[in-house]
Scaffold this active site. Structure first.
Site, PDB file in Angstrom:
ATOM      1  N   LYS A   1       0.855  -1.190   0.000  1.00 60.52           N
ATOM      2  CA  LYS A   1       0.000   0.000   0.000  1.00 60.52           C
ATOM      3  C   LYS A   1       0.889   1.237   0.000  1.00 60.52           C
ATOM      4  O   LYS A   1       1.413   1.652   1.028  1.00 60.52           O
ATOM      5  CB  LYS A   1      -0.921   0.041   1.224  1.00 60.52           C
ATOM      6  CG  LYS A   1      -2.040   1.047   0.998  1.00 60.52           C
ATOM      7  CD  LYS A   1      -2.447   1.857   2.211  1.00 60.52           C
ATOM      8  CE  LYS A   1      -1.599   3.029   2.542  1.00 60.52           C
ATOM      9  NZ  LYS A   1      -1.646   4.182   1.625  1.00 60.52           N
TER      10      LYS A   1
ATOM     11  N   VAL B   1       1.342   6.554  13.262  1.00 60.45           N
ATOM     12  CA  VAL B   1       0.676   5.455  12.543  1.00 60.45           C
ATOM     13  C   VAL B   1       1.338   4.124  12.905  1.00 60.45           C
ATOM     14  O   VAL B   1       0.658   3.110  13.092  1.00 60.45           O
ATOM     15  CB  VAL B   1       0.677   5.703  11.013  1.00 60.45           C
ATOM     16  CG1 VAL B   1       0.146   4.487  10.264  1.00 60.45           C
ATOM     17  CG2 VAL B   1      -0.162   6.929  10.671  1.00 60.45           C
TER      18      VAL B   1
ATOM     19  N   GLU C   1       9.701   1.166  10.459  1.00 58.09           N
ATOM     20  CA  GLU C   1      10.718   2.203  10.193  1.00 58.09           C
ATOM     21  C   GLU C   1      10.010   3.530  10.396  1.00 58.09           C
ATOM     22  O   GLU C   1       9.253   3.966   9.531  1.00 58.09           O
ATOM     23  CB  GLU C   1      11.236   2.087   8.757  1.00 58.09           C
ATOM     24  CG  GLU C   1      11.989   0.808   8.455  1.00 58.09           C
ATOM     25  CD  GLU C   1      13.388   0.784   9.050  1.00 58.09           C
ATOM     26  OE1 GLU C   1      13.810   1.793   9.642  1.00 58.09           O
ATOM     27  OE2 GLU C   1      14.035  -0.261   8.946  1.00 58.09           O
TER      28      GLU C   1
ATOM     29  N   CYS D   1      13.515  10.749   6.828  1.00 61.65           N
ATOM     30  CA  CYS D   1      13.540  10.345   8.236  1.00 61.65           C
ATOM     31  C   CYS D   1      14.933  10.457   8.841  1.00 61.65           C
ATOM     32  O   CYS D   1      15.085  10.537  10.043  1.00 61.65           O
ATOM     33  CB  CYS D   1      13.056   8.908   8.341  1.00 61.65           C
ATOM     34  SG  CYS D   1      13.979   7.819   7.255  1.00 61.65           S
TER      35      CYS D   1
ATOM     36  N   GLU E   1      10.317  16.176  14.454  1.00 58.85           N
ATOM     37  CA  GLU E   1      10.803  16.243  13.073  1.00 58.85           C
ATOM     38  C   GLU E   1      10.155  17.437  12.389  1.00 58.85           C
ATOM     39  O   GLU E   1       8.923  17.503  12.308  1.00 58.85           O
ATOM     40  CB  GLU E   1      10.271  15.020  12.324  1.00 58.85           C
ATOM     41  CG  GLU E   1      11.137  13.827  12.284  1.00 58.85           C
ATOM     42  CD  GLU E   1      10.484  12.723  11.450  1.00 58.85           C
ATOM     43  OE1 GLU E   1       9.291  12.440  11.624  1.00 58.85           O
ATOM     44  OE2 GLU E   1      11.198  12.131  10.641  1.00 58.85           O
TER      45      GLU E   1
ATOM     46  N   SER F   1      23.105   5.926   3.809  1.00 63.68           N
ATOM     47  CA  SER F   1      22.265   4.758   3.494  1.00 63.68           C
ATOM     48  C   SER F   1      22.823   3.984   2.310  1.00 63.68           C
ATOM     49  O   SER F   1      23.216   4.566   1.308  1.00 63.68           O
ATOM     50  CB  SER F   1      20.846   5.209   3.146  1.00 63.68           C
ATOM     51  OG  SER F   1      20.324   5.958   4.191  1.00 63.68           O
TER      52      SER F   1
HETATM   53  P1  NAP Z   1       2.372   8.437   7.459  1.00 65.75           P
HETATM   54  O1  NAP Z   1       1.355   9.492   7.469  1.00 65.75           O
HETATM   55  O2  NAP Z   1       2.541   7.608   8.662  1.00 65.75           O
HETATM   56  O3  NAP Z   1       2.046   7.546   6.196  1.00 65.75           O
HETATM   57  C1  NAP Z   1       2.813   6.405   5.865  1.00 65.75           C
HETATM   58  C2  NAP Z   1       1.919   5.390   5.196  1.00 65.75           C
HETATM   59  O4  NAP Z   1       0.941   4.947   6.131  1.00 65.75           O
HETATM   60  C3  NAP Z   1       1.154   5.940   4.007  1.00 65.75           C
HETATM   61  O5  NAP Z   1       1.027   4.936   3.034  1.00 65.75           O
HETATM   62  C4  NAP Z   1      -0.192   6.267   4.609  1.00 65.75           C
HETATM   63  O6  NAP Z   1      -1.235   6.260   3.673  1.00 65.75           O
HETATM   64  C5  NAP Z   1      -0.344   5.104   5.574  1.00 65.75           C
HETATM   65  N1  NAP Z   1      -1.311   5.296   6.646  1.00 65.75           N
HETATM   66  C6  NAP Z   1      -1.752   6.443   7.197  1.00 65.75           C
HETATM   67  N2  NAP Z   1      -2.645   6.173   8.181  1.00 65.75           N
HETATM   68  C7  NAP Z   1      -2.790   4.824   8.232  1.00 65.75           C
HETATM   69  C8  NAP Z   1      -3.559   3.925   9.015  1.00 65.75           C
HETATM   70  N3  NAP Z   1      -4.377   4.363   9.972  1.00 65.75           N
HETATM   71  N4  NAP Z   1      -3.445   2.606   8.786  1.00 65.75           N
HETATM   72  C9  NAP Z   1      -2.625   2.146   7.838  1.00 65.75           C
HETATM   73  N5  NAP Z   1      -1.867   2.945   7.060  1.00 65.75           N
HETATM   74  C10 NAP Z   1      -1.930   4.265   7.254  1.00 65.75           C
HETATM   75  O7  NAP Z   1       3.812   9.014   7.134  1.00 65.75           O
HETATM   76  P2  NAP Z   1       4.231   9.976   5.943  1.00 65.75           P
HETATM   77  O8  NAP Z   1       3.858  11.380   6.275  1.00 65.75           O
HETATM   78  O9  NAP Z   1       3.748   9.411   4.647  1.00 65.75           O
HETATM   79  O10 NAP Z   1       5.814   9.807   5.957  1.00 65.75           O
HETATM   80  C11 NAP Z   1       6.652  10.604   6.713  1.00 65.75           C
HETATM   81  C12 NAP Z   1       7.097   9.868   7.972  1.00 65.75           C
HETATM   82  O11 NAP Z   1       7.735   8.659   7.586  1.00 65.75           O
HETATM   83  C13 NAP Z   1       8.115  10.640   8.752  1.00 65.75           C
HETATM   84  O12 NAP Z   1       7.842  10.530  10.126  1.00 65.75           O
HETATM   85  C14 NAP Z   1       9.423   9.940   8.415  1.00 65.75           C
HETATM   86  O13 NAP Z   1      10.403  10.081   9.391  1.00 65.75           O
HETATM   87  C15 NAP Z   1       8.963   8.529   8.276  1.00 65.75           C
HETATM   88  N6  NAP Z   1       9.921   7.765   7.473  1.00 65.75           N
HETATM   89  C16 NAP Z   1      10.676   6.826   8.122  1.00 65.75           C
HETATM   90  C17 NAP Z   1      11.620   6.112   7.401  1.00 65.75           C
HETATM   91  C18 NAP Z   1      12.473   5.087   8.089  1.00 65.75           C
HETATM   92  O14 NAP Z   1      13.083   4.284   7.389  1.00 65.75           O
HETATM   93  N7  NAP Z   1      12.552   5.061   9.399  1.00 65.75           N
HETATM   94  C19 NAP Z   1      11.773   6.328   6.035  1.00 65.75           C
HETATM   95  C20 NAP Z   1      10.973   7.291   5.406  1.00 65.75           C
HETATM   96  C21 NAP Z   1      10.040   7.993   6.156  1.00 65.75           C
HETATM   97  P3  NAP Z   1      -1.720   7.581   2.898  1.00 65.75           P
HETATM   98  O15 NAP Z   1      -0.472   8.353   2.526  1.00 65.75           O
HETATM   99  O16 NAP Z   1      -2.415   7.034   1.717  1.00 65.75           O
HETATM  100  O17 NAP Z   1      -2.575   8.337   3.841  1.00 65.75           O
END
Ligand code: NAP
Length: 517
Positions: free
Chosen positions: A211, A268, A286, A320, A417, A477
């Protein structure tokens, strides 16, 4: 952005196309060209078939740089996710039983196809995510590297023979694929966050329901099309997108899904962790970071400026592992602030397709508002904006690369962040204080240190509560090293020889009665 008319309608007027944009017509022709490309797909992939949402609902995918609508993709939910799970479950039977060498060949084909479509995939990433094309092409190579690495690693999933405790016994450890995997990924690396999960999963015999983020589904769909072209059988890789909570709930509820792998926000991630308890699923997370970038008095100034710049401003600060707090020792603070600001001032902001641009737009209006509120909070508490600090004159979601000094630990800029092009500079006196400030957070993903003292390198690296440490380097990375966080930055590791273990179960087999003739 959800389509008007659907119950999830959200009209964001600031995203309307700006036709006066100098390169608007060139961008539209890039988008038009991509739409005719054989890898462009705008439907979900279930059981090898391109499928729409059962109720016909769609969501719009837009270019964050111009607001142009690039495509409509299905707005799917629980029903389509359950179909995808069933197809992955059926495919698991055969995919897990073919030899590792065969799976390796499929993955290698997929890698070759990704690399031969590097330009189109890079353009697609720039179009839907906004990062500069050069950076997007870098993401394609980085993303593909996980498929190549795990094509090789597929052949090295060894078991063990354990010396028996009784003479008539023989003890073995077998490694077997966990089963169907649900992979939920974010928008900031539309390709690499998928391949880092799907590569190892497929290598060891798992099948996957991906997804992608609703903001960047097109790169995921193009990668899935290439997987089909590579001969990866129907059902082994499925892609659904749309209503994230519904899709997530279906993945969590299904007893057929044995593992969830997630990259995204900590909030999430915590929900998924709670939800996974219902069926006791394996989980890899992650999550968000709050990376410290510590510059010691004894650092080489040029190396520190170059490294901090790369660690902070990649993808306009939307990664991230981005340096979220630049923590500088008092003896070098002023000199560093000046040299760093000069370097930041030279970063060219603009549309990702424009030559020389290194800072694209932020992903959406909410991201800009978050940055604005963090700056406001810092300034109200005594921080000084010495560069940038406001929306860019290009409009849309462009934000000026920003440097803020006199930041203290209690400010939002240091606590959370910022996920934008803002570098907050904090000050410290002693090594102990730097370590205390760096570790004073719930996050523990990446940390960076700049020093020329080898003993300090070891001391500080060992003392940092982080999963990754870069020393005199801002970009660390790679597919061959384990990537992942400690504390609330997550569970498990991706990439490297360790990354495949996340998709394997250990089975202990005891053979008895082995001494009888
Ligand atoms: P996000 O809002 O948590 O979204 C990530 C994914 O989860 C998206 O596909 C989103 O779908 C989905 N999602 C949202 N709510 C959900 C729910 N209730 N149930 C299941 N899936 C759900 O994060 P983001 O804003 O896209 O990404 C930024 C974050 O990712 C930052 O905090 C960053 O640090 C972190 N990140 C971490 C890493 C790592 O390797 N540690 C790498 C990259 C990013 P939709 O977008 O379709 O709503």
């Amino acid at each position: 952005m959800r389509v008007a008319g659907s119950p999830f309608c959200k009209v964001v007027t600031s995203h309307l196309p700006r036709m006066h944009h100098p390169s608007a017509f060139r961008l539209m022709s890039i988008a038009g060209g991509l739409k005719n490309s054989p890898i462009f797909r705008s439907l979900g992939l279930i059981g090898g078939k391109w499928i729409g949402a059962h109720d016909g609902n769609t969501l719009k995918v837009n270019n964050p740089s111009t607001g142009e609508i690039i495509a409509n993709v299905p707005f799917m939910g629980g029903r389509e996710t359950n179909d995808a799970i069933s197809s992955a479950y059926d495919a698991f039977n055969s995919w897990s039983k073919i030899t590792a060498a065969e799976r390796s060949k499929y993955l290698r084909n997929w890698y070759d196809l990704i690399m031969s479509h590097k330009e189109e995939l890079g353009q697609l990433i720039t179009l839907e995510q906004g990062k500069p094309l050069k950076e997007a092409l870098g993401e394609v190579s980085y993303g593909a590297s996980f498929i190549e690495f795990f094509a090789e690693e597929a052949k090295r999933v060894y078991g063990d023979i354990i010396p028996a405790t009784l003479a008539d016994r023989r003890l073995f450890v077998l490694k077997q694929p966990v089963g169907v995997v649900g992979a939920i990924t974010p928008w900031n690396f539309p390709l690499a966050m998928i391949t880092r999960k799907v590569g190892p999963a497929l290598a060891c015999g798992c099948t996957v329901v991906v997804k992608p983020s609703e903001l960047t589904p097109l790169t995921a769909l193009a990668a899935a099309e290439l997987a089909l072209q590579a001969g990866i059988p129907p059902g082994v890789l499925n892609v659904v997108m749309g209503n994230a909570p519904d899709i997530g709930d279906a993945l969590l509820a299904s007893p057929q899904v044995r593992k969830i792998t997630f990259t995204g926000s900590t909030a999430v991630g915590k929900k998924l962790m709670t939800g996974a308890a219902g069926t006791v699923k394996r989980l890899s997370l992650e999550l968000g970071g709050n990376a410290p970038c510590i510059v010691f008095d004894d650092a080489d100034l040029d190396v520190a400026v170059k490294g901090a710049l790369a660690a902070k401003f990649r993808n306009s600060g939307q990664t991230c592992v981005c340096a979220n707090r630049v923590i500088v020792q008092e003896g070098i603070y002023e000199k560093f602030a000046e040299a760093f600001s000069k370097a930041v001032q030279n970063l060219q902001v603009g549309d990702g397709f424009t030559e020389g641009v290194v800072q694209g737009p932020l992903i959406n209006e909410a991201a800009v508002q978050k940055v604005e509120s963090f700056i406001q909070d810092a300034v109200s508490k005594g921080a000084k904006v010495i560069l940038g600090g406001k929306r860019h004159s290009l409009g849309m979601t462009f934000y000026e690369p920003t440097v803020v000094t006199d930041v203290r630990s209690e400010m939002l800029l240091a606590r959370e962040e910022v996920f934008g092009p803002v570098a907050p500079l904090l000050r410290f006196k002693t090594e102990e204080e730097a370590i205390r400030i760096a570790n004073d957070t719930n996050a523990g993903l990446a940390a960076y240190i700049f020093t020329n003292n080898v003993r300090r390198t070891w001391r500080v690296s060992e003392a940092l509560d982080y999963g990754l440490v870069g020393v005199n380097e801002g970009i660390i990375s790679t597919e061959v090293a384990p990537f992942g966080g400690v504390k609330q930055s997550g569970l498990g590791r991706e990439g490297s020889k360790y990354g495949i273990d996340e998709y394997l179960e250990l089975k202990y087999i005891c053979l008895g009665d082995m001494t009888r003739k």
